[in-house]
Design a protein around this motif. Structure first.
Motif, PDB file in Angstrom:
ATOM      1  N   ALA A 152       0.830  -1.199   0.000  1.00 34.94           N
ATOM      2  CA  ALA A 152       0.000   0.000   0.000  1.00 34.94           C
ATOM      3  C   ALA A 152       0.871   1.257   0.000  1.00 34.94           C
ATOM      4  O   ALA A 152       0.606   2.202  -0.745  1.00 34.94           O
ATOM      5  CB  ALA A 152      -0.928  -0.003   1.217  1.00 34.94           C
ATOM      6  N   VAL A 153       1.904   1.268   0.814  1.00 30.78           N
ATOM      7  CA  VAL A 153       2.790   2.431   0.875  1.00 30.78           C
ATOM      8  C   VAL A 153       3.509   2.619  -0.454  1.00 30.78           C
ATOM      9  O   VAL A 153       3.613   3.737  -0.965  1.00 30.78           O
ATOM     10  CB  VAL A 153       3.798   2.284   2.037  1.00 30.78           C
ATOM     11  N   GLU A 154       3.970   1.537  -1.023  1.00 30.15           N
ATOM     12  CA  GLU A 154       4.658   1.623  -2.307  1.00 30.15           C
ATOM     13  C   GLU A 154       3.719   2.136  -3.398  1.00 30.15           C
ATOM     14  O   GLU A 154       4.128   2.874  -4.288  1.00 30.15           O
ATOM     15  CB  GLU A 154       5.220   0.257  -2.703  1.00 30.15           C
ATOM     16  N   GLY A 155       2.455   1.749  -3.320  1.00 29.64           N
ATOM     17  CA  GLY A 155       1.466   2.197  -4.293  1.00 29.64           C
ATOM     18  C   GLY A 155       0.848   3.536  -3.935  1.00 29.64           C
ATOM     19  O   GLY A 155      -0.148   3.936  -4.539  1.00 29.64           O
ATOM     20  N   ARG A 156       1.401   4.193  -2.927  1.00 29.85           N
ATOM     21  CA  ARG A 156       0.935   5.511  -2.466  1.00 29.85           C
ATOM     22  C   ARG A 156      -0.531   5.487  -2.043  1.00 29.85           C
ATOM     23  O   ARG A 156      -1.297   6.415  -2.293  1.00 29.85           O
ATOM     24  CB  ARG A 156       1.172   6.579  -3.524  1.00 29.85           C
ATOM     25  N   ARG A 157      -0.916   4.370  -1.376  1.00 29.95           N
ATOM     26  CA  ARG A 157      -2.256   4.240  -0.812  1.00 29.95           C
ATOM     27  C   ARG A 157      -2.129   4.168   0.708  1.00 29.95           C
ATOM     28  O   ARG A 157      -1.070   3.841   1.233  1.00 29.95           O
ATOM     29  CB  ARG A 157      -2.940   2.966  -1.319  1.00 29.95           C
ATOM     30  N   THR A 158      -3.214   4.450   1.389  1.00 35.38           N
ATOM     31  CA  THR A 158      -3.229   4.334   2.847  1.00 35.38           C
ATOM     32  C   THR A 158      -3.514   2.889   3.231  1.00 35.38           C
ATOM     33  O   THR A 158      -4.513   2.319   2.782  1.00 35.38           O
ATOM     34  CB  THR A 158      -4.321   5.249   3.445  1.00 35.38           C
ATOM     35  N   PRO A 159      -2.655   2.294   4.049  1.00 30.33           N
ATOM     36  CA  PRO A 159      -2.890   0.908   4.484  1.00 30.33           C
ATOM     37  C   PRO A 159      -4.114   0.824   5.397  1.00 30.33           C
ATOM     38  O   PRO A 159      -4.517   1.818   6.005  1.00 30.33           O
ATOM     39  CB  PRO A 159      -1.631   0.548   5.262  1.00 30.33           C
ATOM     40  N   LYS A 160      -4.688  -0.353   5.499  1.00 29.57           N
ATOM     41  CA  LYS A 160      -5.828  -0.564   6.386  1.00 29.57           C
ATOM     42  C   LYS A 160      -5.373  -0.406   7.837  1.00 29.57           C
ATOM     43  O   LYS A 160      -4.288  -0.843   8.217  1.00 29.57           O
ATOM     44  CB  LYS A 160      -6.401  -1.961   6.191  1.00 29.57           C
ATOM     45  N   ALA A 161      -6.222   0.218   8.636  1.00 34.42           N
ATOM     46  CA  ALA A 161      -5.899   0.467  10.047  1.00 34.42           C
ATOM     47  C   ALA A 161      -5.672  -0.847  10.802  1.00 34.42           C
ATOM     48  O   ALA A 161      -4.785  -0.932  11.651  1.00 34.42           O
ATOM     49  CB  ALA A 161      -7.006   1.276  10.707  1.00 34.42           C
ATOM     50  N   SER A 162      -6.441  -1.873  10.483  1.00 32.48           N
ATOM     51  CA  SER A 162      -6.298  -3.154  11.187  1.00 32.48           C
ATOM     52  C   SER A 162      -4.928  -3.780  10.928  1.00 32.48           C
ATOM     53  O   SER A 162      -4.337  -4.387  11.829  1.00 32.48           O
ATOM     54  CB  SER A 162      -7.401  -4.120  10.764  1.00 32.48           C
ATOM     55  N   GLN A 163      -4.418  -3.622   9.723  1.00 35.21           N
ATOM     56  CA  GLN A 163      -3.096  -4.165   9.405  1.00 35.21           C
ATOM     57  C   GLN A 163      -1.996  -3.376  10.099  1.00 35.21           C
ATOM     58  O   GLN A 163      -1.015  -3.952  10.571  1.00 35.21           O
ATOM     59  CB  GLN A 163      -2.880  -4.172   7.898  1.00 35.21           C
ATOM     60  N   LEU A 164      -2.160  -2.071  10.176  1.00 32.57           N
ATOM     61  CA  LEU A 164      -1.186  -1.254  10.897  1.00 32.57           C
ATOM     62  C   LEU A 164      -1.167  -1.631  12.375  1.00 32.57           C
ATOM     63  O   LEU A 164      -0.096  -1.791  12.970  1.00 32.57           O
ATOM     64  CB  LEU A 164      -1.505   0.232  10.739  1.00 32.57           C
TER      65      LEU A 164
END
Length: 54
Positions: free
Chosen positions: A26-38
Motif C-alpha cells: 500500500a505504501v509503495e502504491g501511495r495508498r493508505t494501508p488498512k488500520a487493522s493491518q497497521l
C-alpha cells in the motif's frame, strides 16, 4: 508444547508477515494501508497518517 500452540504460533506468524506485505504494498502504491493491518504490526494508524510523504 502442545500441537495447538504450535499451529497458533505459525498462524500468527503468517498473519503478521501478510500484514507487513499488505502495508508495504500500500505504501509503495501511495495508498493508505488498512488500520487493522497497521495495528497488527504495532503501528498507530493516527500516527501513521501524520507522516509526510515526499
Amino acid at each position: 508444547m502442545s500441537k495447538v500452540s504450535v499451529f497458533k504460533r505459525i498462524s500468527n506468524a503468517i498473519s503478521l508477515f501478510g500484514s507487513a506485505i499488505e502495508v508495504s504494498a500500500a505504501v509503495e502504491g501511495r495508498r493508505t494501508p488498512k488500520a487493522s493491518q497497521l495495528r497488527e504490526l504495532g503501528i498507530d494508524p493516527a500516527a501513521f497518517a501524520k507522516i509526510r510523504h515526499f
